[in-house]
Structures are given as C-alpha cells and as structure tokens.
Write an enzyme that holds these catalytic residues in place. Structure first.
Site, PDB file in Angstrom:
ATOM      1  N   SER A  12       0.825  -1.213   0.000  1.00  0.00           N
ATOM      2  CA  SER A  12       0.000   0.000   0.000  1.00  0.00           C
ATOM      3  C   SER A  12       0.857   1.260   0.000  1.00  0.00           C
ATOM      4  O   SER A  12       0.457   2.289  -0.558  1.00  0.00           O
ATOM      5  CB  SER A  12      -0.961   0.002   1.192  1.00  0.00           C
ATOM      6  OG  SER A  12      -0.275   0.187   2.406  1.00  0.00           O
ATOM      7  N   MET A  92      10.351  -7.014   4.786  1.00  0.00           N
ATOM      8  CA  MET A  92      10.430  -7.591   6.132  1.00  0.00           C
ATOM      9  C   MET A  92      11.644  -8.492   6.291  1.00  0.00           C
ATOM     10  O   MET A  92      11.535  -9.666   6.657  1.00  0.00           O
ATOM     11  CB  MET A  92       9.137  -8.359   6.432  1.00  0.00           C
ATOM     12  CG  MET A  92       7.897  -7.492   6.315  1.00  0.00           C
ATOM     13  SD  MET A  92       7.990  -5.948   7.263  1.00  0.00           S
ATOM     14  CE  MET A  92       7.687  -6.589   8.893  1.00  0.00           C
ATOM     15  N   HIS A 111       9.104   2.833   8.869  1.00  0.00           N
ATOM     16  CA  HIS A 111       8.837   1.991  10.044  1.00  0.00           C
ATOM     17  C   HIS A 111       7.580   2.493  10.749  1.00  0.00           C
ATOM     18  O   HIS A 111       7.416   3.697  10.950  1.00  0.00           O
ATOM     19  CB  HIS A 111      10.033   2.014  11.005  1.00  0.00           C
ATOM     20  CG  HIS A 111       9.814   1.124  12.187  1.00  0.00           C
ATOM     21  ND1 HIS A 111       9.973  -0.253  12.112  1.00  0.00           N
ATOM     22  CD2 HIS A 111       9.399   1.387  13.445  1.00  0.00           C
ATOM     23  CE1 HIS A 111       9.667  -0.779  13.291  1.00  0.00           C
ATOM     24  NE2 HIS A 111       9.314   0.190  14.116  1.00  0.00           N
TER      25      HIS A 111
HETATM   26  C1  GAR Z   1       4.095  -0.747   6.741  1.00  0.00           C
HETATM   27  O1  GAR Z   1       3.265  -0.494   7.850  1.00  0.00           O
HETATM   28  C2  GAR Z   1       5.550  -0.533   7.101  1.00  0.00           C
HETATM   29  O2  GAR Z   1       5.749   0.514   8.006  1.00  0.00           O
HETATM   30  C3  GAR Z   1       5.883  -1.858   7.738  1.00  0.00           C
HETATM   31  O3  GAR Z   1       5.243  -2.801   6.915  1.00  0.00           O
HETATM   32  C4  GAR Z   1       4.038  -2.245   6.399  1.00  0.00           C
HETATM   33  C5  GAR Z   1       3.995  -2.480   4.914  1.00  0.00           C
HETATM   34  O4  GAR Z   1       2.734  -2.189   4.409  1.00  0.00           O
HETATM   35  N1  GAR Z   1       7.297  -2.056   7.797  1.00  0.00           N
HETATM   36  C6  GAR Z   1       7.913  -2.613   8.825  1.00  0.00           C
HETATM   37  O5  GAR Z   1       7.326  -3.038   9.800  1.00  0.00           O
HETATM   38  C7  GAR Z   1       9.417  -2.701   8.694  1.00  0.00           C
HETATM   39  N2  GAR Z   1       9.999  -3.094   9.935  1.00  0.00           N
HETATM   40  P1  GAR Z   1       2.496  -2.116   2.843  1.00  0.00           P
HETATM   41  O6  GAR Z   1       3.046  -3.396   2.233  1.00  0.00           O
HETATM   42  O7  GAR Z   1       1.020  -2.018   2.676  1.00  0.00           O
HETATM   43  O8  GAR Z   1       3.209  -0.902   2.318  1.00  0.00           O
END
Ligand code: GAR
Length: 190
Positions: A12, A92, A111
C-alpha cells in the site's frame, strides 16, 4: 531521481508512491523498479498496473535477512535500475552491510512507530500493547543496526481510548502513505 522499491507484502505504501507519481505529486522522483522477496506479494501487482518493472527476487538462503547469494541477486537487480534512492516499503528482512555498501547513503526505510521507540517487528502492536497515547511512523536512512539510522521525518498518530490494533493500523497506514510520499518528493528536490 530514480527510485527502486523493495517490499514483502500488500504494497500500500508503494501504491501511494505510484499514485503520487501518476498525479505529478512525487517531485522529480521516478519509480523504475519494484522487487519483492515473496512471489505472492501484492506489491508485485503494481508493476503491470503502473507500467513499472516488478519482479520476485529469490532472497535465499536466509529466512529473515538478506545475505549471501540472495543479497547478490538483489544487488545485481537493483544496480541494473541505476537507482538514486532505494525505498524499503514493508521489506520484512534485515538488509546487511553488503547491500548497504552497494547503495551507500541511498537506502531509506519506513517503520510503523516513532523511532527510537518500538523498533523491530510489529511496531504498531508494540505501541498499542504498551499503552502509549501517541505513536506514529518514521522514515529513516538504513544502517546495519536495525531501525537505528538517521531519521528523515516522522508523523504522529494519536491512540484513542476506543482504538483496537486494527483501527489504529488503518489510521497509521494512512499517515505512512502521506509521510512516505512527502519524504520522497522532498528528497527528489534536494
Ligand atoms: C508498513 O506499515 C511498514 O511501516 C511496515 O510494513 C508495512 C507495509 O505495508 N514495515 C515494517 O514493519 C518494517 N519493519 P504495505 O506493504 O502495505 O506498504
């Protein structure tokens, strides 16, 4: 400013960047590649939708970090895009010094907490369970120490008394989308 995005999930935040670019709101930034470490990651659907190269890249042999052969595959694919900026948007996996040296000073991460509070996995759940009243999101430069690099910008999100992790996550993601677009646009104008 050529931008490569790495992700593992929904995508997203990468979508927010693509939409901003389409709307002419991403400054001089141009997204030139999207890579995921899971073949089923939703982020890969952005490629055909926005006409951007998007591919799964095998991260093996490690489960939670990018090192060894997997790291070499990522370095080669990302370098082929000649990026000025590499955005970890929900990637991740711990990025190690080899990758960071290949793109020195160019790798940023999003983050879902107000760093230095709640680094690591599940920043949203950690803040919620701790009971803080204000959490948020952070964009920072990536260094070998996880979630510890220089902070570029942050946005605050209040945790309301009636929030659940899910309602909080919805508002936090919206804040992330705004913050990341804003930071990338600003970096492109430096
Ligand atoms: C986001 O909330 C980002 O901050 C988090 O993963 C999600 C990805 O969402 N990242 C971490 O936790 C990194 N340690 P998305 O795939 O919908 O962009």
């Amino acid at each position: 400013m050529r931008v490569v995005i790495l992700g593992s999930g929904r995508g997203s935040n990468a979508e927010a960047l693509c939409l901003a670019q389409q709307a002419g709101q991403l400054g001089r930034a141009q997204i030139v590649g999207i890579f995921a470490d899971r073949p089923e990651a939703g982020i890969l659907a952005l490629g055909p939708r926005f006409g951007i190269e998007a591919r799964y890249l095998d991260p093996a042999p490690f489960k939670t970090k990018l090192e060894g052969e997997g790291e070499q595959r990522y370095i080669a694919a990302v370098a082929a895009c000649a990026p000025d900026l590499v955005v970890l948007a929900g990637f991740m996996r711990v990025v190690k010094p080899g990758f960071l040296a290949a793109f020195a000073g160019k790798v940023i991460n999003l983050h879902p907490s107000m760093l230095p509070s709640f680094p690591g996995l599940d920043g949203i759940g950690q803040a919620f369970r701790h009971g803080v009243k204000i959490t948020g999101c952070t964009v920072h430069y990536v260094t070998p120490e996880v979630d510890a690099g220089r902070i570029i910008d942050q946005a605050a999100v209040r945790i309301e008394d009636n929030d659940t992790v899910d309602t909080l996550a919805t508002r936090l993601h919206a804040a992330e989308h705004r913050l990341l677009v804003d930071v990338v646009a600003r970096l492109s104008s430096l």
